[in-house]
Design a protein around this motif. Sequence first.
Motif, PDB file in Angstrom:
ATOM      1  N   THR A 176       0.773  10.506  -0.030  1.00 31.52           N
ATOM      2  CA  THR A 176       1.110   9.102   0.171  1.00 31.52           C
ATOM      3  C   THR A 176       2.439   8.963   0.914  1.00 31.52           C
ATOM      4  OG1 THR A 176      -0.148   8.520  -1.795  1.00 31.52           O
ATOM      5  CG2 THR A 176       1.445   6.903  -1.023  1.00 31.52           C
ATOM      6  N   ASP A 202       1.364   1.452  -3.183  1.00 29.05           N
ATOM      7  CA  ASP A 202       2.375   2.368  -2.648  1.00 29.05           C
ATOM      8  C   ASP A 202       3.007   1.858  -1.352  1.00 29.05           C
ATOM      9  OD1 ASP A 202       2.470   4.647  -4.418  1.00 29.05           O
ATOM     10  OD2 ASP A 202       0.427   5.102  -3.803  1.00 29.05           O
ATOM     11  N   ASP A 371      -5.983   4.975   1.339  1.00 31.75           N
ATOM     12  CA  ASP A 371      -5.389   5.964   0.429  1.00 31.75           C
ATOM     13  C   ASP A 371      -6.306   6.037  -0.789  1.00 31.75           C
ATOM     14  OD1 ASP A 371      -3.664   7.856  -0.544  1.00 31.75           O
ATOM     15  OD2 ASP A 371      -2.005   6.500  -0.956  1.00 31.75           O
ATOM     16  N   GLU A 372      -6.320   7.171  -1.470  1.00 35.17           N
ATOM     17  CA  GLU A 372      -7.206   7.350  -2.622  1.00 35.17           C
ATOM     18  C   GLU A 372      -8.643   6.997  -2.212  1.00 35.17           C
ATOM     19  OE1 GLU A 372      -6.097   8.151  -5.877  1.00 35.17           O
ATOM     20  OE2 GLU A 372      -4.076   8.410  -5.118  1.00 35.17           O
TER      21      GLU A 372
HETATM   22 MG   LIG Z   1      -0.877   9.374  -3.458  1.00 34.98          MG
END
Ligand SMILES: [Mg+2]
Length: 501
Positions: A176, A202, A371-372
């Motif tokens: 990240t 994030d 992300d993820e």
């Molecule tokens: Mg991460």
Amino acid sequence: MGGKSAVGSQLDTFRETRRDIEASVLPLATSVDGRRFSFQASLHGLELQAGGYAVLDDGGTRRLGQVLSVELHQQLAGELTLPSAAGGPETRTELQIRAAQGEGIIVDGSSAPFHDALIRPATGSEVLEWQQRETGPHAQLILGELALAPGVPCLADAAGFNRHTFLCGQSGSGKTYSLGVILERLLTETDLRMVIFDPNSDFTRLSEVRADADPALAARFREAARGVAVYSAGAQGERRLRLHAVEVEPAAQAAALRLDPIADREEYAALAGLLAGQDPLTIEALTTSGLPEAARLGLRIKNLGVDRYSVWAPGESGSVLDALHDQSVRCVVIDLGSLPSREEQSLTAAAVLGDLWRRRQERDPVLIVIDEAHNVCPAEPQDALSAVATEHAIRIAAEGRKFGLYLLLSTQRPQKIPENVLSQADNLVLMRLNSLADAAFAQAVFSFVPPSLIERSATFRQGEALIAGKISPRQPALLRFGARISQEGGADVPVTWAAPR
Ligand SMILES: [Mg+2]
Ligand SMILES: Nc1ncnc2c1ncn2[C@@H]1O[C@H](COP(=O)(O)OP(=O)(O)OP(=O)(O)O)[C@@H](O)[C@H]1O
């Protein structure tokens, strides 16, 4: 006692002889095709490493190469006669010597075959000189430093992001953080628009500059950061993460209502009919419509609590989907982590991906950052809404590129991403991967990357990565990501509970 020391001195002679021979192994490289080379070198003071750079000097002709693998090699050098000790007999023994042996590829210089060229590690300035000469016409993103050529920047070709990119590494490897570095550099150096799916909140502070950021970089970034729009459930007004039911495609609506087109055909048809109509879909409209299937649909919405989703915006104008196509917004952060339930997160992800796909003919280049990704578009969706998001991801992976829809997916577990999404990725950013199964999987999918470099990922420290593909046109490179300019959002849980007493 005396016998033991005699053997001891024979052993010393043996070791010294072996050491002298092993230390005298010359660092020599040979290539029969002028492109791939094999080399040997002494293990003493060995500096050649997989992923590193080397100069090969063939009697005045110099080439720059990249070492792809280095292994321990043992071979029989012959028989050694050890002197007799204290009147005892001479001893003859086999002498196995050990050396480094490896493979590499010529990246710069003559393409003629060569034999027994001297090979040594390249200096930083030799790598830099090659890199500057090879730089293409596109913007170069300084992602950090080459891990095996300290002081030399690692440059990514910005134009390479017009392909799909896969970022992979175990939890805590720095995905990240590094994704943030890539996005900051893209924001600063290019005009590419981006949409960020942010399941852990994030990137909610992506436009905020850190106090310790490099001042020159920060000044340039600040300008670009003005175009970042963060949509969060808790925000007030324009930036509240919200949707209108009419904007959500029928497939996602049906999935939210757990309607099956076959098993629930009456309700499904009622929903399709109502969605096709002019009026916004309200529970009142359904229950007062006089149609039994519409009334049942109303009840279903109520029972599932779909009408109470915080993401709906009755009476409010606009939605997050407007921002996707607003040219004045450079970067839309969709703070999925701010939504109260998994259902709302999946619905929003499905609606946004669906909208990007639906309007693909606008051919508006956009980087879709997830992300993820194993949660947003899982290989094996656990519910119908995630299945809709996954279907869109697969479609975009297969056909999006020609419409300017480019994916940048990040995950800890490559196997949990649909294989037909992964196989469409032309760029790889690989961070630490401890699991042999994951590394083997990455190797199988990214067959264009030398396996010996993928294997190195097991030894990476936080922030170290392998970058390969169109974004690293000069060859795969090992890098150490540079420092973030912007603030990270969802910080790790503090470990104040472990402070010394
Ligand atoms: Mg991460
Ligand atoms: N290059 C770096 N320099 C300084 N700190 C870093 C760097 N990379 C990561 N970190 C820090 O390490 C921690 C873990 O990094 P990060 O959250 O990026 O890992 P991750 O791979 O995304 O993990 P997960 O899969 O669990 O989300 C964070 O607190 C981050 O600030």
